[in-house]
Write an enzyme that holds these catalytic residues in place. Structure first.
Site, PDB file in Angstrom:
ATOM      1  N   GLY A 130       0.826  -1.204   0.000  1.00  0.00           N
ATOM      2  CA  GLY A 130       0.000   0.000   0.000  1.00  0.00           C
ATOM      3  C   GLY A 130       0.862   1.256   0.000  1.00  0.00           C
ATOM      4  N   THR A 131       1.914   1.250   0.801  1.00  0.00           N
ATOM      5  CA  THR A 131       2.758   2.449   0.929  1.00  0.00           C
ATOM      6  C   THR A 131       3.360   2.846  -0.420  1.00  0.00           C
ATOM      7  OG1 THR A 131       3.235   1.894   3.218  1.00  0.00           O
ATOM      8  CG2 THR A 131       4.781   3.386   2.139  1.00  0.00           C
TER       9      THR A 131
ATOM     10  N   ASN B  66      -7.945   3.338   9.493  1.00  0.00           N
ATOM     11  CA  ASN B  66      -7.360   2.137  10.088  1.00  0.00           C
ATOM     12  C   ASN B  66      -7.560   2.058  11.603  1.00  0.00           C
ATOM     13  OD1 ASN B  66      -5.504   4.325   9.244  1.00  0.00           O
ATOM     14  ND2 ASN B  66      -4.104   3.370  10.689  1.00  0.00           N
TER      15      ASN B  66
ATOM     16  N   SER C  17      -3.863  -3.155  -0.351  1.00  0.00           N
ATOM     17  CA  SER C  17      -2.714  -3.847   0.228  1.00  0.00           C
ATOM     18  C   SER C  17      -3.109  -5.295   0.512  1.00  0.00           C
ATOM     19  CB  SER C  17      -2.287  -3.147   1.515  1.00  0.00           C
ATOM     20  OG  SER C  17      -1.293  -3.905   2.157  1.00  0.00           O
TER      21      SER C  17
ATOM     22  N   HIS D  11      -1.796  -7.687   2.487  1.00  0.00           N
ATOM     23  CA  HIS D  11      -1.760  -8.321   3.817  1.00  0.00           C
ATOM     24  C   HIS D  11      -2.927  -7.909   4.711  1.00  0.00           C
ATOM     25  CE1 HIS D  11       0.208  -5.100   6.467  1.00  0.00           C
ATOM     26  NE2 HIS D  11       0.391  -4.581   5.270  1.00  0.00           N
TER      27      HIS D  11
ATOM     28  N   THR E 108      11.175  -6.786 -11.956  1.00  0.00           N
ATOM     29  CA  THR E 108      10.531  -8.093 -12.158  1.00  0.00           C
ATOM     30  C   THR E 108       9.420  -8.264 -11.117  1.00  0.00           C
ATOM     31  OG1 THR E 108      12.580  -8.993 -12.988  1.00  0.00           O
ATOM     32  CG2 THR E 108      10.949 -10.602 -12.210  1.00  0.00           C
TER      33      THR E 108
ATOM     34  N   CYS F 298       3.677   4.041  18.506  1.00  0.00           N
ATOM     35  CA  CYS F 298       4.856   4.002  19.361  1.00  0.00           C
ATOM     36  C   CYS F 298       6.061   4.383  18.518  1.00  0.00           C
ATOM     37  CB  CYS F 298       5.020   2.583  19.880  1.00  0.00           C
ATOM     38  SG  CYS F 298       5.876   2.533  21.420  1.00  0.00           S
TER      39      CYS F 298
HETATM   40  N1  PLP Z   1      -3.142   2.766   4.322  1.00  0.00           N
HETATM   41  C1  PLP Z   1      -3.780   2.284   5.406  1.00  0.00           C
HETATM   42  C2  PLP Z   1      -5.119   2.844   5.763  1.00  0.00           C
HETATM   43  C3  PLP Z   1      -3.183   1.289   6.182  1.00  0.00           C
HETATM   44  O1  PLP Z   1      -3.823   0.831   7.269  1.00  0.00           O
HETATM   45  C4  PLP Z   1      -1.906   0.793   5.805  1.00  0.00           C
HETATM   46  C5  PLP Z   1      -1.221  -0.229   6.634  1.00  0.00           C
HETATM   47  O2  PLP Z   1      -1.299  -0.212   7.837  1.00  0.00           O
HETATM   48  C6  PLP Z   1      -1.290   1.313   4.652  1.00  0.00           C
HETATM   49  C7  PLP Z   1      -1.944   2.294   3.946  1.00  0.00           C
HETATM   50  C8  PLP Z   1       0.056   0.841   4.199  1.00  0.00           C
HETATM   51  O3  PLP Z   1      -0.016  -0.413   3.550  1.00  0.00           O
HETATM   52  P1  PLP Z   1       1.257  -1.381   3.488  1.00  0.00           P
HETATM   53  O4  PLP Z   1       1.431  -1.952   4.847  1.00  0.00           O
HETATM   54  O5  PLP Z   1       0.903  -2.414   2.471  1.00  0.00           O
HETATM   55  O6  PLP Z   1       2.415  -0.542   3.049  1.00  0.00           O
END
Ligand code: PLP
Length: 386
Positions: free
Chosen positions: A70-71, A151, A199, A201, A239, A327
């Site tokens: 996601g990041t 989140n 994302s 995971h 890749t 934290c």
């Molecule tokens: N955006 C939200 C709302 C998230 O909760 C998270 C992960 O905690 C991310 C983005 C980032 O995703 P990733 O862990 O795949 O980089």
């Protein structure tokens, strides 16, 4: 002692089907850019996953760009230069929701001077008037980033309405749907965002893979974040992580087929937690409870019960939950989400997030309710004795 995992928003346990597909892929994979039969097989695994991820958000598979998570997808999208129907478009401002994840708040490739924060109300919903004012005050075009689900609180933003406002003012809307995927129905066209972030995971796939999903491939970030070969139709070089992508695809297919059943199930458990805790601890607060939330999340606040202490007590009793605060360097930082919502700092420091999934049982939840009540009452007793 059996551990009870109630931190699915941090990472959802990997689904057996995703793991099996990954293991099978790792054992046989070749480079998906190779033209030989082995390469074509690897390509077909990637393309199958692309279809599965596209289906989860009802998008076209040509809009799916796989990334390392996601990041990275967020950093790809937060680009001041986009291509719109082959023309270069420069955004003069990035308007970013104040309760976004840290990956969005960091602003991607926008100069800090070009970024502005969008205020939210007491429930964490973006204030429409402030958004409209910020859009009207932008000379040129704005790129707006608002998440679908938060989140920490699980609060859902009204993305279609926000999208209409943004588009009426000539902007584009990037929507971080990382915490919404697999929890609520997702339809990229109905949402009206120009791009979604996913994302793996968070939906039972492996860590280290995600996607930027474009509504229209002709409306795309202008400069790839990672340059090199022409993979992912030139949007993301390198890749492809074939096994991780295959696992992501398997998890996406399951998340889609089980969505309603899972949502109904976890909502029942989440409501049980909130109902019971309120009966046992009447000062308990559930942030965002009066607005729409994803069904698996509860952010609980209790005045005078610091999250750091509660978290440790719960961990020792076998529960994995998370604090609403982050934290960093050994210090517990208050949640920027609750700060943006105007929550009293003392109450914000008590926030504990419980996030559930299809592997959570009613027994787990009842044990959690009892352990939580005990930990809080013990804290209160110590505070009165001191
Ligand atoms: N955006 C939200 C709302 C998230 O909760 C998270 C992960 O905690 C991310 C983005 C980032 O995703 P990733 O862990 O795949 O980089």
């Amino acid at each position: 002692m059996d551990r009870i995992y109630l931190d699915w928003n941090a990472t959802a346990p990997i689904r057996a089907e995703a793991l099996a597909r990954m293991v099978g892929t790792l054992a046989t994979t070749a480079n998906p850019s190779s033209v030989h039969a082995e390469g074509r097989k690897a390509r077909s695994l990637v393309e199958t996953a692309r279809q599965e991820v596209a289906r989860l958000v009802n998008a076209s598979e040509t809009g799916v760009i796989f990334t390392s998570g996601g990041t990275e997808a967020i950093n790809c999208a937060l680009d001041p230069r986009w291509r719109v129907n082959a023309a270069a478009v420069e955004f003069s401002r990035a308007l970013i929701g104040s309760t976004e994840h840290a990956a969005v708040l960091a602003g991607g490739r926008f100069d800090p001077k070009l970024r502005a924060s969008l205020p939210v109300d007491r429930n964490g919903l973006v204030e429409f008037e402030a958004l409209d004012r910020a859009l009207a005050a932008t000379t040129g075009r704005a790129l707006v980033a608002v998440q679908l689900a938060n989140n920490e609180t699980g609060v859902l933003q009204p993305i279609p309405e926000i999208g209409r406002l943004v588009h009426a003012r000539g902007g584009i809307l990037i929507c971080d749907a990382v915490q919404a995927a697999g929890k609520v129905d997702l339809d990229l066209t109905a949402l009206g965002a120009d791009a979604l972030i996913l994302s793996s995971h968070k939906i039972g796939g492996p860590q280290g893979v995600g996607a930027l999903v474009l509504r229209d491939e002709a409306v795309a970030p202008g400069d790839p974040l990672i340059r090199g070969g022409g993979q992912e139709r030139g949007h993301r070089a390198g890749t492809e992580a074939v096994a991780a992508i295959a696992g992501f695809g398997a998890a996406a297919a399951l998340a889609q087929s089980e969505l309603h059943e899972t949502a109904r199930y976890v909502r029942g458990l989440r409501d049980l937690i909130e109902r019971e805790l309120l009966a046992r601890l009447p000062r308990a607060v559930f942030f965002g409870r009066t607005v729409e939330r994803v069904p698996n999340t509860s952010l609980i606040g209790l005045p005078g019960a610091p999250a750091a202490t509660l978290l440790m007590a719960l961990d020792l009793s076998g529960f994995a939950v998370s604090s609403g605060s982050a934290c960093s360097s050994g210090k517990v930082k208050r949640s920027h989400v609750l700060d943006a919502m105007g929550v009293d700092p003392h109450l914000a420091e008590s926030a504990i997030r419980v996030s559930l999934g299809r592997g959570t049982s009613e027994k787990d939840v009842i044990r959690f309710i009892e352990a939580f009540e005990k930990a809080v009452k013990c804290l209160y007793k110590r505070a009165t004795a001191a």
